[in-house]
Design a protein around this motif. Structure first.
Motif, PDB file in Angstrom:
ATOM      1  N   ALA A  89       0.834  -1.209   0.000  1.00  0.00           N
ATOM      2  CA  ALA A  89       0.000   0.000   0.000  1.00  0.00           C
ATOM      3  C   ALA A  89       0.868   1.258   0.000  1.00  0.00           C
ATOM      4  O   ALA A  89       0.567   2.234  -0.697  1.00  0.00           O
ATOM      5  N   LEU A  90       1.944   1.257   0.772  1.00  0.00           N
ATOM      6  CA  LEU A  90       2.839   2.411   0.838  1.00  0.00           C
ATOM      7  C   LEU A  90       3.497   2.660  -0.514  1.00  0.00           C
ATOM      8  O   LEU A  90       3.564   3.806  -0.986  1.00  0.00           O
ATOM      9  N   LEU A  91       3.990   1.607  -1.144  1.00  0.00           N
ATOM     10  CA  LEU A  91       4.639   1.751  -2.440  1.00  0.00           C
ATOM     11  C   LEU A  91       3.673   2.309  -3.483  1.00  0.00           C
ATOM     12  O   LEU A  91       4.020   3.212  -4.252  1.00  0.00           O
ATOM     13  N   VAL A  92       2.448   1.773  -3.489  1.00  0.00           N
ATOM     14  CA  VAL A  92       1.455   2.245  -4.454  1.00  0.00           C
ATOM     15  C   VAL A  92       1.039   3.676  -4.135  1.00  0.00           C
ATOM     16  O   VAL A  92       0.820   4.489  -5.043  1.00  0.00           O
ATOM     17  N   GLY A  93       0.948   4.008  -2.857  1.00  0.00           N
ATOM     18  CA  GLY A  93       0.585   5.361  -2.474  1.00  0.00           C
ATOM     19  C   GLY A  93       1.624   6.388  -2.914  1.00  0.00           C
ATOM     20  O   GLY A  93       1.279   7.451  -3.435  1.00  0.00           O
ATOM     21  N   VAL A  94       2.901   6.080  -2.715  1.00  0.00           N
ATOM     22  CA  VAL A  94       3.961   6.992  -3.156  1.00  0.00           C
ATOM     23  C   VAL A  94       3.997   7.055  -4.680  1.00  0.00           C
ATOM     24  O   VAL A  94       4.238   8.123  -5.271  1.00  0.00           O
ATOM     25  N   PHE A  95       3.745   5.938  -5.321  1.00  0.00           N
ATOM     26  CA  PHE A  95       3.640   5.909  -6.779  1.00  0.00           C
ATOM     27  C   PHE A  95       2.552   6.869  -7.251  1.00  0.00           C
ATOM     28  O   PHE A  95       2.772   7.694  -8.148  1.00  0.00           O
ATOM     29  N   GLY A  96       1.371   6.788  -6.637  1.00  0.00           N
ATOM     30  CA  GLY A  96       0.267   7.676  -7.010  1.00  0.00           C
ATOM     31  C   GLY A  96       0.608   9.141  -6.780  1.00  0.00           C
ATOM     32  O   GLY A  96       0.317  10.000  -7.621  1.00  0.00           O
ATOM     33  N   ALA A  97       1.237   9.434  -5.654  1.00  0.00           N
ATOM     34  CA  ALA A  97       1.631  10.814  -5.366  1.00  0.00           C
ATOM     35  C   ALA A  97       2.663  11.313  -6.377  1.00  0.00           C
ATOM     36  O   ALA A  97       2.653  12.498  -6.758  1.00  0.00           O
ATOM     37  N   SER A  98       3.524  10.432  -6.851  1.00  0.00           N
ATOM     38  CA  SER A  98       4.521  10.812  -7.855  1.00  0.00           C
ATOM     39  C   SER A  98       3.865  11.092  -9.203  1.00  0.00           C
ATOM     40  O   SER A  98       4.335  11.951  -9.965  1.00  0.00           O
ATOM     41  N   VAL A  99       2.788  10.376  -9.498  1.00  0.00           N
ATOM     42  CA  VAL A  99       2.027  10.658 -10.722  1.00  0.00           C
ATOM     43  C   VAL A  99       1.423  12.058 -10.635  1.00  0.00           C
ATOM     44  O   VAL A  99       1.446  12.836 -11.604  1.00  0.00           O
ATOM     45  N   VAL A 100       0.877  12.399  -9.477  1.00  0.00           N
ATOM     46  CA  VAL A 100       0.335  13.749  -9.266  1.00  0.00           C
ATOM     47  C   VAL A 100       1.425  14.792  -9.480  1.00  0.00           C
ATOM     48  O   VAL A 100       1.220  15.810 -10.170  1.00  0.00           O
ATOM     49  N   ALA A 101       2.599  14.558  -8.902  1.00  0.00           N
ATOM     50  CA  ALA A 101       3.711  15.496  -9.048  1.00  0.00           C
ATOM     51  C   ALA A 101       4.118  15.662 -10.507  1.00  0.00           C
ATOM     52  O   ALA A 101       4.527  16.758 -10.927  1.00  0.00           O
ATOM     53  N   SER A 102       3.994  14.597 -11.300  1.00  0.00           N
ATOM     54  CA  SER A 102       4.319  14.687 -12.729  1.00  0.00           C
ATOM     55  C   SER A 102       3.413  15.667 -13.450  1.00  0.00           C
ATOM     56  O   SER A 102       3.814  16.286 -14.442  1.00  0.00           O
ATOM     57  N   GLY A 103       2.180  15.801 -12.960  1.00  0.00           N
ATOM     58  CA  GLY A 103       1.265  16.769 -13.544  1.00  0.00           C
ATOM     59  C   GLY A 103       1.454  18.170 -13.010  1.00  0.00           C
ATOM     60  O   GLY A 103       1.294  19.151 -13.740  1.00  0.00           O
ATOM     61  N   VAL A 104       1.812  18.282 -11.748  1.00  0.00           N
ATOM     62  CA  VAL A 104       2.028  19.596 -11.137  1.00  0.00           C
ATOM     63  C   VAL A 104       3.273  20.260 -11.721  1.00  0.00           C
ATOM     64  O   VAL A 104       3.314  21.488 -11.914  1.00  0.00           O
ATOM     65  N   PHE A 105       4.295  19.455 -12.048  1.00  0.00           N
ATOM     66  CA  PHE A 105       5.554  19.971 -12.591  1.00  0.00           C
ATOM     67  C   PHE A 105       5.764  19.409 -14.004  1.00  0.00           C
ATOM     68  O   PHE A 105       6.403  18.363 -14.168  1.00  0.00           O
ATOM     69  N   PRO A 106       5.219  20.066 -15.029  1.00  0.00           N
ATOM     70  CA  PRO A 106       5.360  19.536 -16.393  1.00  0.00           C
ATOM     71  C   PRO A 106       6.788  19.660 -16.916  1.00  0.00           C
ATOM     72  O   PRO A 106       7.580  20.480 -16.441  1.00  0.00           O
ATOM     73  N   MET A 107       7.114  18.832 -17.891  1.00  0.00           N
ATOM     74  CA  MET A 107       8.433  18.858 -18.505  1.00  0.00           C
ATOM     75  C   MET A 107       8.594  20.109 -19.373  1.00  0.00           C
ATOM     76  O   MET A 107       7.618  20.794 -19.696  1.00  0.00           O
ATOM     77  N   ASP A 108       9.839  20.403 -19.754  1.00  0.00           N
ATOM     78  CA  ASP A 108      10.124  21.520 -20.643  1.00  0.00           C
ATOM     79  C   ASP A 108       9.842  21.141 -22.095  1.00  0.00           C
ATOM     80  O   ASP A 108       9.988  19.960 -22.476  1.00  0.00           O
ATOM     81  N   PRO A 109       9.454  22.095 -22.921  1.00  0.00           N
ATOM     82  CA  PRO A 109       9.328  21.820 -24.357  1.00  0.00           C
ATOM     83  C   PRO A 109      10.682  21.399 -24.938  1.00  0.00           C
ATOM     84  O   PRO A 109      11.715  21.975 -24.592  1.00  0.00           O
ATOM     85  N   MET A 110      10.681  20.401 -25.807  1.00  0.00           N
ATOM     86  CA  MET A 110      11.921  19.924 -26.413  1.00  0.00           C
ATOM     87  C   MET A 110      11.609  18.937 -27.525  1.00  0.00           C
ATOM     88  O   MET A 110      10.485  18.464 -27.664  1.00  0.00           O
ATOM     89  N   ARG A 111      12.597  18.648 -28.331  1.00  0.00           N
ATOM     90  CA  ARG A 111      12.550  17.611 -29.353  1.00  0.00           C
ATOM     91  C   ARG A 111      11.346  17.749 -30.287  1.00  0.00           C
ATOM     92  O   ARG A 111      10.685  16.776 -30.616  1.00  0.00           O
TER      93      ARG A 111
END
Length: 212
Positions: A89-111
């Motif tokens: 449960a902890l691993l999946v919970g941190v995984f889910g929170a990391s997915v949220v962070a991926s949306g809060v901090f988008p990547m830079d335009p490139m390629r």
């Protein structure tokens, strides 16, 4: 009978959270596949899922990261009791929170994306891009670990094998995508999509399995 009604309500809440987690996994895949297929100027075989959070329609993938990540995190809360594994449960919970962070901090335009962006990577990355990269490492690194743990804690032999194979495939996919991205492979986006599909379909199925 009050304790019975309370127990029933608890089961309902747990199952709702687990189904939220399952739907979060499956909806994430469906959204980026459809959006990537129909996005003007976007090349899903080459470009990563994260690039969909850029450009005029970028809000859609940004919301996909945040909403589905929150759903997975909510499902993880119920996973500990449903499968009697706080570690999973902890691993999946941190995984889910990391997915949220991926949306809060988008990547830079490139390629080459959004259209008009120079090919190749920029000489310097923004802070938000660096945070996005670390969130991505957590997303792709935690999933094979969670699958490996599930291979030991799930009671059914078929699920143990499925989880073990998923752990191996997700780990290999993680390494393959990292290599393809560093080399700017024209198939980096495809490698990433296969890796995501393997891991996230498994996780959604585990959530569904946990509902009993």
């Amino acid at each position: 009978m009050e304790w019975v009604r309370g127990d029933v309500r608890g089961v309902v809440v747990v199952n709702v959270l687990l189904w939220l987690g399952a739907l979060g996994c499956w909806l994430f895949i469906a959204t980026f596949l459809l959006d990537g297929w129909t996005r003007p100027g976007y090349r899903p075989v080459r470009q990563p899922v994260s690039a969909l959070a850029l450009g005029p329609r970028g809000w859609l993938q940004g919301a996909n990261f945040i909403v589905c990540g929150l759903a997975i995190t909510a499902g993880a809360v119920a996973l500990a009791g449903a499968l009697d594994s706080p570690l999973l449960a902890l691993l999946v919970g941190v995984f889910g929170a990391s997915v949220v962070a991926s949306g809060v901090f988008p990547m830079d335009p490139m390629r080459g994306y959004p259209p008009g962006t120079p090919e190749g990577s920029p000489a310097e990355f923004s802070t938000r891009h660096t945070l996005h990269d670390w969130a991505g490492v957590a997303v792709f690194g935690l999933l094979p670990v969670a699958a490996a743990v599930a291979a030991f804690v799930l009671p059914d032999a078929g699920w143990q094998w499925y989880s073990g194979l998923t752990a191996g495939a997700a780990f290999v996919g993680f390494l393959a995508f990292g290599t393809a991205w560093e080399r700017d492979s024209p198939r980096a986006g495809l490698v990433q999509r296969v890796t995501i599909a393997v891991g996230w379909l498994w996780l959604g199925a585990v959530f569904a399995y946990a509902t009993g």
